[in-house]
Design an enzyme around this catalytic site. Structure first.
Site, PDB file in Angstrom:
ATOM      1  CB  THR A   1     -11.418  57.699   5.288  1.00 26.74           C
ATOM      2  OG1 THR A   1     -12.320  56.675   5.778  1.00 26.74           O
ATOM      3  CG2 THR A   1     -11.482  58.977   5.537  1.00 26.74           C
ATOM      4  N   GLY A   2      -9.171  57.667   2.530  1.00 25.70           N
ATOM      5  CA  GLY A   2      -8.233  58.543   1.703  1.00 25.70           C
ATOM      6  C   GLY A   2      -8.672  58.910   0.584  1.00 25.70           C
TER       7      GLY A   2
ATOM      8  N   GLY B   1      -5.406  56.590   7.996  1.00 26.60           N
ATOM      9  CA  GLY B   1      -6.535  55.838   8.208  1.00 26.60           C
ATOM     10  C   GLY B   1      -6.781  54.746   6.958  1.00 26.60           C
ATOM     11  CB  SER B   2      -9.793  52.944   5.876  1.00 29.38           C
ATOM     12  OG  SER B   2     -10.603  54.067   5.812  1.00 29.38           O
TER      13      SER B   2
ATOM     14  CE  LYS C   1     -12.529  62.603  12.590  1.00 26.92           C
ATOM     15  NZ  LYS C   1     -13.348  62.104  13.728  1.00 26.92           N
TER      16      LYS C   1
ATOM     17  CD  GLU D   1       0.483  55.060   7.408  1.00 23.37           C
ATOM     18  OE1 GLU D   1      -0.124  54.209   6.694  1.00 23.37           O
ATOM     19  OE2 GLU D   1       0.691  55.174   8.690  1.00 23.37           O
TER      20      GLU D   1
ATOM     21  CD  GLU E   1      -4.834  47.548   6.924  1.00 22.00           C
ATOM     22  OE1 GLU E   1      -5.537  48.551   6.302  1.00 22.00           O
ATOM     23  OE2 GLU E   1      -3.548  48.057   7.299  1.00 22.00           O
TER      24      GLU E   1
ATOM     25  CB  CYS F   1      -0.511  51.325   9.933  1.00 22.28           C
ATOM     26  SG  CYS F   1       0.835  52.305  10.130  1.00 22.28           S
TER      27      CYS F   1
HETATM   28  P1  ADP Z   1     -10.393  52.993  10.517  1.00 21.29           P
HETATM   29  O1  ADP Z   1     -10.633  51.788   9.739  1.00 21.29           O
HETATM   30  O2  ADP Z   1      -8.718  53.060  11.030  1.00 21.29           O
HETATM   31  O3  ADP Z   1     -11.258  53.605  11.503  1.00 21.29           O
HETATM   32  P2  ADP Z   1     -11.246  55.486   8.826  1.00 21.29           P
HETATM   33  O4  ADP Z   1     -10.558  56.017   7.656  1.00 21.29           O
HETATM   34  O5  ADP Z   1     -12.592  54.952   8.836  1.00 21.29           O
HETATM   35  O6  ADP Z   1     -10.081  54.219   9.437  1.00 21.29           O
HETATM   36  O7  ADP Z   1     -10.890  56.419   9.997  1.00 21.29           O
HETATM   37  C1  ADP Z   1      -9.490  57.045  10.215  1.00 21.29           C
HETATM   38  C2  ADP Z   1     -10.181  58.564  10.622  1.00 21.29           C
HETATM   39  O8  ADP Z   1     -10.901  59.003   9.421  1.00 21.29           O
HETATM   40  C3  ADP Z   1     -11.086  58.705  11.794  1.00 21.29           C
HETATM   41  O9  ADP Z   1     -10.663  59.816  12.450  1.00 21.29           O
HETATM   42  C4  ADP Z   1     -12.344  58.814  11.224  1.00 21.29           C
HETATM   43  O10 ADP Z   1     -13.273  59.538  12.076  1.00 21.29           O
HETATM   44  C5  ADP Z   1     -12.086  59.569   9.867  1.00 21.29           C
HETATM   45  N1  ADP Z   1     -13.128  59.565   8.867  1.00 21.29           N
HETATM   46  C6  ADP Z   1     -13.791  58.306   8.790  1.00 21.29           C
HETATM   47  N2  ADP Z   1     -14.701  58.635   7.641  1.00 21.29           N
HETATM   48  C7  ADP Z   1     -14.436  60.009   7.089  1.00 21.29           C
HETATM   49  C8  ADP Z   1     -14.892  60.704   6.180  1.00 21.29           C
HETATM   50  N3  ADP Z   1     -15.938  60.347   5.334  1.00 21.29           N
HETATM   51  N4  ADP Z   1     -14.153  62.066   6.175  1.00 21.29           N
HETATM   52  C9  ADP Z   1     -13.236  62.276   6.788  1.00 21.29           C
HETATM   53  N5  ADP Z   1     -12.791  61.614   7.715  1.00 21.29           N
HETATM   54  C10 ADP Z   1     -13.351  60.334   7.946  1.00 21.29           C
END
Ligand code: ADP
Length: 494
Positions: A245-246, A241-242, A188, A264, A398, A299
């Site tokens: 979300t992690g 990602g963030s 995704k 990461e 960040e 990052c």
């Molecule tokens: P950023 O701040 O870099 O956008 P995110 O963590 O929001 O960081 O996004 C990184 C990835 O995680 C993207 O592909 C985003 O669509 C996905 N993402 C965001 N929210 C969720 C969630 N609740 N569950 C799984 N994946 C998610």
């Protein structure tokens, strides 16, 4: 690269894109789409499928089928190697087209996109293609009446979620070793940066990857990402990602099948300038690049500059000079050095960080404003703020934008304490000509990488991963392959 070739590619209209499941493009099950907005001018450039949980289920089932029937997982390493090499060749042949496509939806300037996205993806597929027939099993040192064999077996179905900043580079750091190990994948991409990864999935089939092995489902994180991470049939999740979300992924894992999650999660990386640095002019130039390249949307960005008191003023002046001299603008113009901030919401969040920092007592030395607003695009002047204290928001959190927080220090002990005074631990830099001090700092800083007398560069041969709340697991290097194998023991009584 020719500007005319870039302009011709940019002028092409982009047809709407579906998911890529079982080797074919496919609309969302309910037909929903998302608009893709270009940060270059704020205009809608195309539509992508806005996936549903049932699209995810379908893609996972397809990946599982492909894994179980062995169309990829049970092929000879030499055959898998050939496909990954061919994919690398195809990416290289189409590198300019892929790079322009990526710049249109994510805003990275074209020179960087060409190297760090397209060419780096090609190199990554080649690296893991080369590596895959060098992974040996082991024979355990058992007593002579048994034979203990340790096999590396592919984990099965890999769920991958990647961000928008370097979708292709980060995506291929996960896709290439996962495929090399024989797994199937459901990927995704970020909703705002899916186009290049959809392209790579198509090219993978053209390179000979059997259909159904590598699937891409586009759409919202809260829908597609969540469904993927909650799936009972995904064996591991790999994510960049963030932190928010992690954390969610770990919850989804706990609520579903306890799949392993490799995260990461970014950083707030200290870049430490001692007065005895071998070349302060170079240190200033690389420190500026270390935060401002790709508008700080990196990052490992060196977003906290720690400068020894005696050289603080002159060093900050030099960094500001670089910040002011960067050519910020249209990322598809070959002369541009820094492209767009990825989205309006990111730009607004960056500006809010600056405002809050001023309230907390930081000094705005340069930048701090949106520029080129007349283009409709999202651009920000590289920003330097000094007098940032360890407890400040700008020190601890960040930004993921072109905002540098500067703090001065007196002694090596102060520097180390400040370096480690956040929840993150991804990257760091140390500039000194004292070899013993350099080693002490490398040992003392809690982070996945410490650069010495340089900032930000590395190659595929070394791992990238964080400690503390920057995450776990590694991309790049042979170590990255560990994630994509299970160890299986055969205990044979002789
Ligand atoms: P950023 O701040 O870099 O956008 P995110 O963590 O929001 O960081 O996004 C990184 C990835 O995680 C993207 O592909 C985003 O669509 C996905 N993402 C965001 N929210 C969720 C969630 N609740 N569950 C799984 N994946 C998610």
């Amino acid at each position: 690269m020719e500007q005319s070739a870039i302009n011709a590619l940019r002028a092409q209209s982009l047809s709407p894109r579906g998911h890529f499941i079982d080797g074919r493009g496919q609309a969302a099950s309910d037909g929903a789409t998302e608009s893709v907005i270009s940060p270059i001018d704020g205009k809608v450039i195309t539509q992508i499928a806005s996936g549903t949980p049932s699209d995810v289920d379908q893609a996972v089932a397809c990946a599982r089928r492909a894994f179980e029937d062995g169309r990829w997982s049970k092929t000879a390493p030499s055959a898998r190697k050939k496909v990954l090499f061919k994919l690398a060749d195809l990416i290289e042949q189409r590198a300019l087209e892929i790079s322009v496509l990526g710049v249109l939806d994510n805003g990275t300037e074209i020179n960087m996109a060409f190297k760090a996205e397209a060419m780096s993806a090609a190199a990554t597929f080649r690296f893991y293609g080369e590596a895959l027939d060098k992974v040996y099993g082991e024979i355990a040192p058992t007593s002579p009446d048994v034979l203990g064999l340790i096999h590396h077996t592919p984990v099965g179905v890999v769920g991958a979620i990647v961000p928008w900043n370097f979708p292709l580079m980060i995506g291929s750091w996960k896709i290439a070793p996962a495929l090399a190990a024989g797994n199937s994948i459901v990927l995704k991409p970020a909703e705002s940066a899916s186009l290049t990864l959809l392209k790579i999935a198509e090219l993978a089939v053209e390179a000979g990857l059997p259909e159904g092995v590598f699937n891409v489902v586009t759409g919202r994180g809260s829908v597609v990402g969540e469904a993927l991470a909650l799936s009972m049939d995904v064996d591991i999740m790999v994510f960049t990602g963030s932190g928010t979300t992690g954390r969610r992924l770990l919850e989804y894992s706990a609520r579903s099948n306890l799949k392993r999650c490799y995260l990461e999660l970014g950083g707030k990386s200290p870049n430490i300038i001692f007065a005895d640095a071998p070349d302060l002019a170079k240190a200033a130039r690389e420190s500026a690049a270390g935060i401002f390249r790709n508008s700080g949307q990196v990052c490992i960005a060196g977003s906290r500059l720690l400068v020894q008191e005696d050289i603080h003023e002159e060093f900050v002046a030099e960094v500001c000079r670089h910040a002011e001299n960067y050519r910020v603008g249209d990322p598809l113009n070959l002369d541009t050095q820094i492209g767009a901030v990825h989205s309006l919401s990111e730009l607004e969040a960056n500006l809010e960080f600056v405002e809050k920092a001023e309230v907390e007592g930081a000094q705005l030395r340069t930048g701090g404003v949106r520029i080129l607003g007349e283009t409709g695009g999202y651009y920000m002047q590289p920003t330097v703020m000094t007098d940032v204290k360890a407890e400040d928001n700008l020190f601890q959190n960040e930004v993921f934008g072109p905002v540098l927080a500067v703090t001065s220090f007196k002694t090596e002990e102060d520097a180390l304490r400040l370096a480690n005074a956040t929840d993150f631990g991804l990257s760091a830099g140390v500039w000194t000509s004292n070899l013993s001090r350099a080693h002490r700092m490398v040992a003392g800083i809690r982070s996945g990488i410490v650069h010495v007398n340089t900032y930000g560069g590395s190659d595929l041969t070394v791992p990238l991963g964080g400690v503390k709340q920057s995450g776990n697991g590694h991309d790049k290097s042979l170590h990255a392959m560990d994630k994509y194998f299970d160890l299986k023991t055969a205990w044979i009584k002789l």
